[in-house]
Enzyme design. Sequence first.
Site, PDB file in Angstrom:
ATOM      1  N   LYS A 243      -2.640 -10.167 -19.138  1.00  0.00           N
ATOM      2  CA  LYS A 243      -3.970  -9.555 -18.950  1.00  0.00           C
ATOM      3  C   LYS A 243      -4.430  -9.936 -17.550  1.00  0.00           C
ATOM      4  O   LYS A 243      -5.217 -10.854 -17.370  1.00  0.00           O
ATOM      5  CB  LYS A 243      -4.935 -10.196 -19.968  1.00  0.00           C
ATOM      6  CG  LYS A 243      -5.414  -9.265 -21.033  1.00  0.00           C
ATOM      7  CD  LYS A 243      -6.391  -9.832 -22.043  1.00  0.00           C
ATOM      8  CE  LYS A 243      -7.343 -10.890 -21.708  1.00  0.00           C
ATOM      9  NZ  LYS A 243      -8.206 -11.333 -22.795  1.00  0.00           N
TER      10      LYS A 243
ATOM     11  N   ARG B 196     -22.073 -15.501 -29.875  1.00  0.00           N
ATOM     12  CA  ARG B 196     -23.129 -14.490 -29.704  1.00  0.00           C
ATOM     13  C   ARG B 196     -23.446 -13.809 -31.019  1.00  0.00           C
ATOM     14  O   ARG B 196     -24.487 -13.195 -31.164  1.00  0.00           O
ATOM     15  CB  ARG B 196     -22.678 -13.430 -28.690  1.00  0.00           C
ATOM     16  CG  ARG B 196     -22.680 -13.927 -27.264  1.00  0.00           C
ATOM     17  CD  ARG B 196     -21.883 -13.020 -26.368  1.00  0.00           C
ATOM     18  NE  ARG B 196     -20.486 -13.003 -26.779  1.00  0.00           N
ATOM     19  CZ  ARG B 196     -19.501 -12.456 -26.089  1.00  0.00           C
ATOM     20  NH1 ARG B 196     -19.762 -11.824 -24.969  1.00  0.00           N
ATOM     21  NH2 ARG B 196     -18.260 -12.503 -26.514  1.00  0.00           N
TER      22      ARG B 196
ATOM     23  N   HIS C 165     -22.032 -17.603 -20.210  1.00  0.00           N
ATOM     24  CA  HIS C 165     -21.113 -18.750 -20.112  1.00  0.00           C
ATOM     25  C   HIS C 165     -21.851 -19.968 -19.550  1.00  0.00           C
ATOM     26  O   HIS C 165     -21.723 -21.085 -20.056  1.00  0.00           O
ATOM     27  CB  HIS C 165     -19.953 -18.461 -19.139  1.00  0.00           C
ATOM     28  CG  HIS C 165     -18.969 -17.434 -19.590  1.00  0.00           C
ATOM     29  ND1 HIS C 165     -18.557 -16.407 -18.771  1.00  0.00           N
ATOM     30  CD2 HIS C 165     -18.275 -17.292 -20.741  1.00  0.00           C
ATOM     31  CE1 HIS C 165     -17.640 -15.671 -19.398  1.00  0.00           C
ATOM     32  NE2 HIS C 165     -17.465 -16.185 -20.604  1.00  0.00           N
TER      33      HIS C 165
ATOM     34  N   SER D 181     -17.847 -10.684 -19.975  1.00  0.00           N
ATOM     35  CA  SER D 181     -17.235 -10.430 -18.654  1.00  0.00           C
ATOM     36  C   SER D 181     -16.749  -8.989 -18.566  1.00  0.00           C
ATOM     37  O   SER D 181     -16.899  -8.341 -17.531  1.00  0.00           O
ATOM     38  CB  SER D 181     -16.059 -11.372 -18.434  1.00  0.00           C
ATOM     39  OG  SER D 181     -16.492 -12.701 -18.476  1.00  0.00           O
TER      40      SER D 181
HETATM   41  O1  PNS Z   1     -12.402 -16.045 -22.998  1.00  0.00           O
HETATM   42  P1  PNS Z   1     -11.323 -15.859 -24.047  1.00  0.00           P
HETATM   43  O2  PNS Z   1     -10.239 -14.965 -23.520  1.00  0.00           O
HETATM   44  O3  PNS Z   1     -11.893 -15.386 -25.342  1.00  0.00           O
HETATM   45  O4  PNS Z   1     -10.699 -17.312 -24.309  1.00  0.00           O
HETATM   46  C1  PNS Z   1      -9.637 -17.478 -25.234  1.00  0.00           C
HETATM   47  C2  PNS Z   1      -9.035 -18.898 -25.141  1.00  0.00           C
HETATM   48  C3  PNS Z   1      -8.668 -19.216 -23.716  1.00  0.00           C
HETATM   49  C4  PNS Z   1     -10.061 -19.913 -25.610  1.00  0.00           C
HETATM   50  C5  PNS Z   1      -7.794 -18.945 -26.073  1.00  0.00           C
HETATM   51  O5  PNS Z   1      -7.027 -17.791 -25.884  1.00  0.00           O
HETATM   52  C6  PNS Z   1      -6.916 -20.161 -25.836  1.00  0.00           C
HETATM   53  O6  PNS Z   1      -7.304 -21.271 -26.150  1.00  0.00           O
HETATM   54  N1  PNS Z   1      -5.709 -19.924 -25.270  1.00  0.00           N
HETATM   55  C7  PNS Z   1      -4.803 -20.980 -24.864  1.00  0.00           C
HETATM   56  C8  PNS Z   1      -3.500 -20.917 -25.654  1.00  0.00           C
HETATM   57  C9  PNS Z   1      -3.700 -21.513 -27.034  1.00  0.00           C
HETATM   58  O7  PNS Z   1      -3.980 -22.684 -27.186  1.00  0.00           O
HETATM   59  N2  PNS Z   1      -3.538 -20.661 -28.056  1.00  0.00           N
HETATM   60  C10 PNS Z   1      -3.698 -21.041 -29.447  1.00  0.00           C
HETATM   61  C11 PNS Z   1      -5.149 -20.928 -29.886  1.00  0.00           C
HETATM   62  S1  PNS Z   1      -5.334 -21.466 -31.556  1.00  0.00           S
END
Ligand code: PNS
Length: 171
Positions: A54, A104, A30, A141
């Site tokens: 979660k 990745r 990150h 993570s």
């Molecule tokens: O580290 P992660 O869990 O892969 O991150 C995922 C994240 C936070 C980037 C994604 O779940 C997100 O943007 N969530 C916020 C809610 C949202 O906007 N959802 C629609 C995505 S198109």
Amino acid sequence: MEPVPPLSDADRPVRRCVCPGSYDPITLGHLDVIKRAAQLYDEVVVAVLYNQAKEGMFTPAERRELINAECAQLPNVRAIEFQGRLLVDVCKELQIAAIVKGLRGETDYSYELPMAVMNRYLTGVETVFLPGDPSYTQVSSSLIKEVARFGGDISGLVGPGVASALAAKLG
Ligand code: PNS
């Protein structure tokens, strides 16, 4: 024709990006993406998504503090928390023009692409993908937490502050 004078720095809009994620906890993978984003943009907002479904190991405030400690040498980076709202709405509120994500490999691409297309559909915000540094392709993570839980050496994969925080959580 007169040459067009270049814009002075004062006239140039601030270019801001967001690096969103769960960051439970932040890894060196990150951090690599955040550092590279900090060279491309004037300001980087690291947005920590807290998903109540979660729960995770670290609280949102702990995740944010670990990020701020890891990024202490990067003056144009700051971390925020968000939950219960769309990332694109955070982008609108903070005048963020781009979402920056590290990839990745193909699995990340398949996961990220629909979100990138959806986010652009919703508000026009663009997603910029940076190729992950090959030293960190195995780093996530969730794997870090699992390896740490069973006593494996994660010291080369997270910052020292994160390693101590993991050790403290795991007793
Ligand atoms: O580290 P992660 O869990 O892969 O991150 C995922 C994240 C936070 C980037 C994604 O779940 C997100 O943007 N969530 C916020 C809610 C949202 O906007 N959802 C629609 C995505 S198109």
